[in-house]
Design a protein around this motif. Structure first.
Motif, PDB file in Angstrom:
ATOM      1  N   ASP A   1     -57.841  -1.831  70.295  1.00  0.00           N
ATOM      2  CA  ASP A   1     -55.983  -1.447  70.615  1.00  0.00           C
ATOM      3  C   ASP A   1     -54.848  -0.879  69.313  1.00  0.00           C
ATOM      4  N   ILE A   2     -54.289   0.223  70.003  1.00  0.00           N
ATOM      5  CA  ILE A   2     -53.470   1.617  68.985  1.00  0.00           C
ATOM      6  C   ILE A   2     -52.536   0.598  68.420  1.00  0.00           C
ATOM      7  N   CYS A   3     -52.210   0.958  67.978  1.00  0.00           N
ATOM      8  CA  CYS A   3     -50.473   0.332  67.678  1.00  0.00           C
ATOM      9  C   CYS A   3     -49.641   1.879  67.425  1.00  0.00           C
ATOM     10  N   LEU A   4     -48.828   1.715  68.669  1.00  0.00           N
ATOM     11  CA  LEU A   4     -47.833   2.736  68.992  1.00  0.00           C
ATOM     12  C   LEU A   4     -46.610   2.512  67.898  1.00  0.00           C
ATOM     13  N   TYR A   5     -46.615   1.428  66.987  1.00  0.00           N
ATOM     14  CA  TYR A   5     -44.952   1.000  66.607  1.00  0.00           C
ATOM     15  C   TYR A   5     -45.460   0.359  65.254  1.00  0.00           C
ATOM     16  N   HIS A   6     -44.744   0.357  64.587  1.00  0.00           N
ATOM     17  CA  HIS A   6     -44.900  -1.236  63.375  1.00  0.00           C
ATOM     18  C   HIS A   6     -43.293  -1.047  63.031  1.00  0.00           C
ATOM     19  N   GLU A   7     -42.192  -1.672  62.819  1.00  0.00           N
ATOM     20  CA  GLU A   7     -40.933  -1.965  63.041  1.00  0.00           C
ATOM     21  C   GLU A   7     -42.060  -3.091  61.233  1.00  0.00           C
ATOM     22  N   LYS A   8     -41.107  -2.736  60.679  1.00  0.00           N
ATOM     23  CA  LYS A   8     -41.217  -3.048  59.083  1.00  0.00           C
ATOM     24  C   LYS A   8     -39.859  -3.920  58.601  1.00  0.00           C
ATOM     25  N   ASP A   9     -39.131  -3.181  58.920  1.00  0.00           N
ATOM     26  CA  ASP A   9     -37.824  -4.043  59.162  1.00  0.00           C
ATOM     27  C   ASP A   9     -37.310  -5.310  59.528  1.00  0.00           C
ATOM     28  N   ASP A  10     -37.970  -6.541  58.476  1.00  0.00           N
ATOM     29  CA  ASP A  10     -37.645  -7.571  58.713  1.00  0.00           C
ATOM     30  C   ASP A  10     -36.037  -7.737  59.667  1.00  0.00           C
ATOM     31  N   MET A  11     -34.903  -7.351  59.650  1.00  0.00           N
ATOM     32  CA  MET A  11     -34.183  -7.458  60.169  1.00  0.00           C
ATOM     33  C   MET A  11     -33.772  -6.670  62.131  1.00  0.00           C
ATOM     34  N   PHE A  12     -34.975  -6.127  62.050  1.00  0.00           N
ATOM     35  CA  PHE A  12     -35.114  -5.488  63.071  1.00  0.00           C
ATOM     36  C   PHE A  12     -36.142  -6.603  64.203  1.00  0.00           C
ATOM     37  N   SER A  13     -36.332  -6.684  65.871  1.00  0.00           N
ATOM     38  CA  SER A  13     -37.451  -6.896  66.377  1.00  0.00           C
ATOM     39  C   SER A  13     -37.283  -6.111  67.326  1.00  0.00           C
ATOM     40  N   LEU A  14     -38.737  -5.718  68.198  1.00  0.00           N
ATOM     41  CA  LEU A  14     -38.771  -5.239  69.064  1.00  0.00           C
ATOM     42  C   LEU A  14     -39.359  -5.775  70.544  1.00  0.00           C
ATOM     43  N   GLY A  15     -39.518  -5.511  71.693  1.00  0.00           N
ATOM     44  CA  GLY A  15     -38.887  -5.593  73.033  1.00  0.00           C
ATOM     45  C   GLY A  15     -39.654  -4.390  73.894  1.00  0.00           C
ATOM     46  N   LEU A  16     -39.582  -4.759  75.110  1.00  0.00           N
ATOM     47  CA  LEU A  16     -40.025  -2.872  75.902  1.00  0.00           C
ATOM     48  C   LEU A  16     -39.556  -4.073  76.617  1.00  0.00           C
ATOM     49  N   GLU A  17     -39.243  -2.457  78.016  1.00  0.00           N
ATOM     50  CA  GLU A  17     -38.541  -2.326  79.141  1.00  0.00           C
ATOM     51  C   GLU A  17     -39.019  -1.374  79.864  1.00  0.00           C
ATOM     52  N   VAL A  18     -39.120  -1.401  81.299  1.00  0.00           N
ATOM     53  CA  VAL A  18     -39.621  -0.517  82.617  1.00  0.00           C
ATOM     54  C   VAL A  18     -38.817  -0.125  83.125  1.00  0.00           C
TER      55      VAL A  18
ATOM     56  N   VAL B   1     -49.711  -2.310  77.651  1.00  0.00           N
ATOM     57  CA  VAL B   1     -48.548  -2.687  76.169  1.00  0.00           C
ATOM     58  C   VAL B   1     -47.926  -3.878  76.008  1.00  0.00           C
ATOM     59  N   TYR B   2     -48.132  -4.568  74.948  1.00  0.00           N
ATOM     60  CA  TYR B   2     -47.839  -5.698  74.414  1.00  0.00           C
ATOM     61  C   TYR B   2     -47.033  -5.532  73.194  1.00  0.00           C
ATOM     62  N   VAL B   3     -46.505  -6.757  72.517  1.00  0.00           N
ATOM     63  CA  VAL B   3     -45.502  -7.188  71.667  1.00  0.00           C
ATOM     64  C   VAL B   3     -46.548  -7.887  70.801  1.00  0.00           C
ATOM     65  N   THR B   4     -46.823  -8.410  69.255  1.00  0.00           N
ATOM     66  CA  THR B   4     -47.701  -9.100  68.433  1.00  0.00           C
ATOM     67  C   THR B   4     -46.428  -9.517  67.094  1.00  0.00           C
ATOM     68  N   MET B   5     -45.912 -10.245  67.134  1.00  0.00           N
ATOM     69  CA  MET B   5     -45.755 -11.350  65.802  1.00  0.00           C
ATOM     70  C   MET B   5     -45.823 -10.809  64.466  1.00  0.00           C
ATOM     71  N   ASP B   6     -44.910 -11.435  63.727  1.00  0.00           N
ATOM     72  CA  ASP B   6     -45.336 -11.203  62.189  1.00  0.00           C
ATOM     73  C   ASP B   6     -45.453 -13.039  61.949  1.00  0.00           C
ATOM     74  N   SER B   7     -45.280 -12.740  60.377  1.00  0.00           N
ATOM     75  CA  SER B   7     -45.772 -14.956  60.133  1.00  0.00           C
ATOM     76  C   SER B   7     -44.815 -15.374  60.300  1.00  0.00           C
ATOM     77  N   ILE B   8     -43.508 -14.787  60.360  1.00  0.00           N
ATOM     78  CA  ILE B   8     -42.263 -15.517  60.896  1.00  0.00           C
ATOM     79  C   ILE B   8     -41.595 -15.405  61.766  1.00  0.00           C
TER      80      ILE B   8
END
Length: 551
Positions: A278-295, A253-260
């Motif tokens: 690859d399957i997109c599990l979630y897209h955060e469209k609100d540009d006030m929020f950023s994604l991260g992973l933790e196991v 599972v990995y994270v990608t970034m948008d243009s900013i």
């Protein structure tokens, strides 16, 4: 950053955040000593400027209107933004600033050489990390003299016994052979810049995924290799962040970034398939929020966090579930900040809000996340910073009176009811002011692995037995050049601000070089914003000041 001598401010050194590079440390020391030797603090700037004979470059003002939410903002320096690092005007201005700095500091060249030699002489170049036991292997990094980068290595654990604080990785001719999984010196060949942002061993120990950046833009390429042969497995993953986690032996599972460069999408990659599938599990469209992973420490659940300045909500993924779908654990509620992990048949969650600003720790059953039990209530004077779960224990990392602390609780057996935690055992630390951070530890053990240092105590690694309360020093960094901790004193004092707020001050000085009568030179550094603390950790470069009589 302020340099103060006899109570007078004589210079300001940016940036406002801690600088960890050797060059920044060197520049700080040189400027500090340059100011100290000036005939009078108030004429430092004019003396240096006069000797340089140069006018500092000034960036041109090119007004640009930026419109957002109906608000118009004028940025006179927007033209200096150059994400491609290719704008000739921007590059010319940066070169002019570098040339000016070189001329301004030209009279300190000899001192620069002396300080650099001092700092370099304190560093032990050939070194090895404290091995961390994971599965059937000890994992560690090895640094080699004269090399820029470390090697990722491992050795087979020769026995199947449980982990203890007295474990020592066997070496020598009769020990299992050292295996170099990845040599960053080899990988860096041919690159002007090289950095590995993640190095993740797969659950079975057979595969390793690592994230590589060869440009310095923090846009990574992820490679999967066979841990024994070093052979690549599948095709690399391009254009992602360094946030990667294994979801079983065959999936990442990995994270990608948008243009900013905002982390906005979480993806599932099955080994052997092309990245385009690859399957997109979630897209955060609100540009006030950023994604991260933790196991989770149990390695059974993966958490996807979406966070803003004061809000953090969480999805979970059951790694054993073949569908690999995200499920909401904590909802998106403005002003509610949550973190999570897993143990047995419960999720453990910290919750923070305007009311519970120091956080509370709760648990909820896996099959009924709405039913929560408070384990540690909110306390006005103690902030919960994080926690670490083990098979039979819970370690909670907190901050009280500005100091970090760690407290261990024994967990009830699976199936037993539990409520508010009682009888925690605090880990003792020897210095009056210090820095402590949790390290990687085995879930199926009773041993905490943590990092410790103070302004006079070099970086150390301890292991703490949560059953017996025994703490064992596994390693303390070697500081060359005759360094002796007993020559130095560290203290903790309090200052009262104009509004009555008590401000902690950590102090370091050498016993035989200071008068403590108000005449000593002092380097004062402070940073406090976004609830980020600057803990008093060890810095070898600062002793070039302290040994010359600075406080």
């Amino acid at each position: 950053m302020l340099l103060i001598r006899l109570g007078l401010v004589v210079g300001r050194l940016p940036p406002p955040q801690p600088c960890h590079s050797r060059r920044c440390a060197l520049l700080l020391v040189i400027l500090s000593l340059s100011f100290q030797r000036s005939p009078h603090p108030s004429c430092t700037r004019c003396t240096i400027s006069s000797s340089a004979g140069m006018v500092p470059p000034v960036a041109s003002k090119v007004p640009r209107e930026l419109v957002e939410h109906g608000d118009v903002r004028v940025d006179n320096y927007y033209w200096l933004r150059d994400d491609g690092r290719s704008d000739l005007a921007v590059l010319a201005h940066l070169r002019a600033e570098n040339d000016y700095t070189a001329a301004l500091m030209s009279d300190a060249k000899q001192l620069e050489g002396e300080i650099f030699a001092e700092i370099r002489a304190k560093i032990k170049e050939d070194d090895i990390e404290v091995p961390v036991r994971e599965g059937h292997y000890y994992y560690y990094q090895r640094k080699l003299a004269g090399k820029e980068y470390a090697q990722h290595c491992r050795r087979l654990v020769p026995t199947d016994g449980p982990t203890t604080v007295h474990d020592v990785m066997p070496t020598g001719p009769d020990a299992p052979a050292e295996h170099i999984i990845l040599d960053k010196n080899v990988k860096a060949e041919g690159h002007d810049y090289y950095s590995i942002g993640a190095f993740e061993v797969g659950p079975s120990g057979k595969l390793v995924a690592y994230a590589e950046d060869t440009k310095g833009d923090e846009i990574y390429t992820v490679f999967v290799i066979d841990a024994e042969s070093g052979q690549y497995v599948g095709q690399p993953l391009q254009g992602i962040t360094s946030d990667i986690e294994w979801a079983g032996d065959d999936s990442l599972v990995y994270v990608t970034m948008d243009s900013i460069h905002r982390p906005d999408k979480v993806w599932l990659h099955n080994l052997g398939s092309h990245q385009s599938h690859d399957i997109c599990l979630y897209h955060e469209k609100d540009d006030m929020f950023s994604l991260g992973l933790e196991v989770s420490e149990s390695r059974q659940y993966l958490f996807v966090q979406s966070g803003s300045a004061n809000t953090n909500f969480i999805f979970y993924l059951d790694i054993s579930n073949q569908s690999k779908e995200l499920v909401v654990l904590t909802p998106r509620l403005y002003g509610i900040d949550t973190t999570a992990s897993h143990h047995g048949n419960h999720f453990y969650i910290t919750r923070r809000s305007e009311e519970f600003y120091n956080s509370e720790l709760v648990a909820c059953p896996l099959d009924n996340i709405a039913e929560t039990t408070v384990l540690l209530p909110h306390r006005q004077s103690v902030k919960i910073q994080g926690f670490q779960l083990f098979e039979n224990h819970l370690a909670v990392y907190e901050r009280e009176n500005g100091l970090p602390k760690a407290t261990v609780y024994r967990l009830p057996a699976l199936g037993e009811s539990f409520g508010q935690l009682q009888g925690g055992q605090a880990i003792d630390f020897v210095d009056p002011a210090y820095a402590v951070e949790p390290g990687p530890s085995q879930f199926h053990s009773n041993v905490i692995h943590f990092y410790y240092s103070s302004m006079r105590t070099p970086h150390s690694v301890f292991e703490y037995d949560m059953d017996t309360g025994v703490s064992v020093l596994k390693k303390i960094d070697t500081v060359l050049g005759g360094f002796n901790t007993s020559n130095y004193v560290t203290e903790r004092k309090w200052a009262t601000a104009s509004d009555g707020t008590q401000i902690p001050i950590s102090i370091l000085y050498r016993k035989d070089t200071v008068k403590l009568d108000g005449s000593d030179a002092m380097l004062l550094y402070g940073y406090g914003s976004y609830e980020e603390c600057t803990d008093p950790s060890f810095s070898g470069s600062v002793f070039s000041l302290v040994d010359r009589g600075f406080i």
